[in-house]
Each structure stands twice: as structure tokens, then as C-alpha cells.
Scaffold this active site. Structure first.
Site, PDB file in Angstrom:
ATOM      1  N   HIS A   1     139.833   8.634  31.761  1.00  0.00           N
ATOM      2  CA  HIS A   1     138.775   7.780  31.271  1.00  0.00           C
ATOM      3  C   HIS A   1     139.308   6.376  30.853  1.00  0.00           C
ATOM      4  O   HIS A   1     138.680   5.507  31.129  1.00  0.00           O
ATOM      5  CB  HIS A   1     138.176   8.517  29.997  1.00  0.00           C
ATOM      6  CG  HIS A   1     137.445   9.451  30.161  1.00  0.00           C
ATOM      7  ND1 HIS A   1     137.497  10.701  29.436  1.00  0.00           N
ATOM      8  CD2 HIS A   1     136.356  10.116  30.991  1.00  0.00           C
ATOM      9  CE1 HIS A   1     136.864  11.701  29.724  1.00  0.00           C
ATOM     10  NE2 HIS A   1     136.074  11.340  30.882  1.00  0.00           N
TER      11      HIS A   1
ATOM     12  N   LYS B   1     124.801  21.435  25.944  1.00  0.00           N
ATOM     13  CA  LYS B   1     126.338  21.328  25.667  1.00  0.00           C
ATOM     14  C   LYS B   1     126.777  21.453  24.243  1.00  0.00           C
ATOM     15  O   LYS B   1     126.046  20.960  23.475  1.00  0.00           O
ATOM     16  CB  LYS B   1     127.077  20.342  26.400  1.00  0.00           C
ATOM     17  CG  LYS B   1     127.084  20.223  27.976  1.00  0.00           C
ATOM     18  CD  LYS B   1     128.138  19.217  28.315  1.00  0.00           C
ATOM     19  CE  LYS B   1     128.224  19.271  30.085  1.00  0.00           C
ATOM     20  NZ  LYS B   1     129.129  18.222  30.398  1.00  0.00           N
TER      21      LYS B   1
ATOM     22  N   ARG C   1     137.277  11.456  40.794  1.00  0.00           N
ATOM     23  CA  ARG C   1     138.529  12.025  41.463  1.00  0.00           C
ATOM     24  C   ARG C   1     138.164  12.356  42.628  1.00  0.00           C
ATOM     25  O   ARG C   1     137.072  12.727  42.952  1.00  0.00           O
ATOM     26  CB  ARG C   1     138.728  13.253  40.359  1.00  0.00           C
ATOM     27  CG  ARG C   1     138.759  12.802  39.114  1.00  0.00           C
ATOM     28  CD  ARG C   1     139.044  14.019  38.324  1.00  0.00           C
ATOM     29  NE  ARG C   1     137.627  14.568  37.736  1.00  0.00           N
ATOM     30  CZ  ARG C   1     137.400  15.539  37.163  1.00  0.00           C
ATOM     31  NH1 ARG C   1     138.039  16.165  36.478  1.00  0.00           N
ATOM     32  NH2 ARG C   1     136.015  16.235  36.969  1.00  0.00           N
TER      33      ARG C   1
ATOM     34  N   SER D   1     138.389  17.530  30.837  1.00  0.00           N
ATOM     35  CA  SER D   1     138.326  17.706  29.531  1.00  0.00           C
ATOM     36  C   SER D   1     138.620  19.180  29.323  1.00  0.00           C
ATOM     37  O   SER D   1     139.230  19.570  28.582  1.00  0.00           O
ATOM     38  CB  SER D   1     136.987  17.347  28.910  1.00  0.00           C
ATOM     39  OG  SER D   1     136.665  15.824  28.964  1.00  0.00           O
TER      40      SER D   1
END
Length: 165
Positions: free
Chosen positions: A20, A44, A93, A131
């Protein structure tokens, strides 16, 4: 009318990773102003609450004079509009993010065709970082040097404290 050189980088940033931070650093050089939008996803269960994530991001981005951090809920395109921007920055990515990010870009374009999406490919040093991976490493390793390969050193104490509680 949106400011042409203001961009928004949205995400959960739970927590902020070196990947990030690398996208933030690069985007801050490309745009006059970069707004980091911390999205709230009610589905979440985050590790850090929104204000903690703001504090962590402000801590690691304070050297970037053109970067600010805000929390938002709802659609990212609505947030982008609300801050008078028309550019969304997305870090991707290789392989793992491309299809999902492309789908999101197309949906955002349908919602607001005036908002452009700029993709910044992750540097190979950070392409594997997620993460969930770094939370796993933090829980299994007491070595801060190992963890510093995934997250900024400045947030390691807060990350360790949160995982212990």
C-alpha cells in the site's frame, strides 16, 4: 467540476502494508493531491477500527505533503465524487488482482463514466503481500525484522498489540 490532478486511493488498509505504502508513494508523485479513502465494509470484521487505520496511515504518510486520509462508507465512486476528484488509483498484484480489479473498474465506469481508474502494478518486492498473510506472520513470529518485510516499521507495535488483545 472535479480537480484534474486529485486522485483517490481506496481500500480497507487493515493494516497498511508496504505494498500500500509503495502505491501511495508512487501516486503522490503522479498527482497534485492524493486522498486515501478508508472504506468501511459492514460485512467484514476488521482488526483495526476506522480511526485507528486513519492514525496508522497518517503516521506512515506524514512525509507526503500532498496526501490526506479520510474514512468513507458506501460506494467508492460516490466518495471520489464527494471529494471533487475524478481519478481512482488502484494497486494491483500480478495475476491475483487483475480480474477482480478490471471487473470493479467496469462497474465503476457504469456508475460514473467521468471517473477514470489508474492502475499501478505492484513492485515485485510487494506483489505477494496481503493483509491476511501479514496477520498470519505477525501471529506466528516474534521477529520484528521479519514482519518489517511486510509492514512499515512504525506500525509494528500497534499491530502486535492488536493481535495480542
Amino acid at each position: 467540476m472535479p480537480q484534474p490532478h486529485t486522485a483517490v486511493y481506496t481500500g480497507s488498509f487493515d493494516p497498511v502494508t508496504l505494498g500500500h505504502l509503495h502505491v501511495i508513494e508512487r501516486a503522490s508523485r503522479l498527482f497534485d493531491k492524493l486522498i486515501i479513502g478508508i472504506g468501511i465494509n459492514a460485512d467484514k470484521k476488521p482488526l483495526f477500527d476506522p480511526q485507528e487505520r486513519v492514525a496508522l496511515l497518517e503516521n506512515v504518510t506524514h512525509d507526503f505533503s500532498n496526501v490526506c486520509v479520510e474514512v468513507f462508507s458506501g460506494l467508492a465512486v460516490d466518495f471520489v465524487r464527494s471529494v471533487d476528484a475524478n481519478i481512482m488509483v488502484r494497486g494491483i498484484r500480478p495475476l491475483t488482482d487483475t480480474a477482480g480489479e478490471f471487473t470493479m473498474m467496469m462497474a465503476n465506469h457504469q456508475l460514473d463514466p467521468s471517473i477514470e481508474t489508474v492502475f499501478l502494478m505492484a513492485d515485485e518486492r510487494f506483489a505477494h503481500i496481503s493483509s491476511s498473510l501479514l496477520k498470519q506472520i505477525a501471529m506466528l513470529s516474534d521477529d520484528d525484522e521479519q514482519l518489517a518485510k511486510f509492514v512499515p516499521l512504525k506500525i509494528i507495535p500497534e499491530l502486535r498489540s492488536k493481535l495480542r488483545s
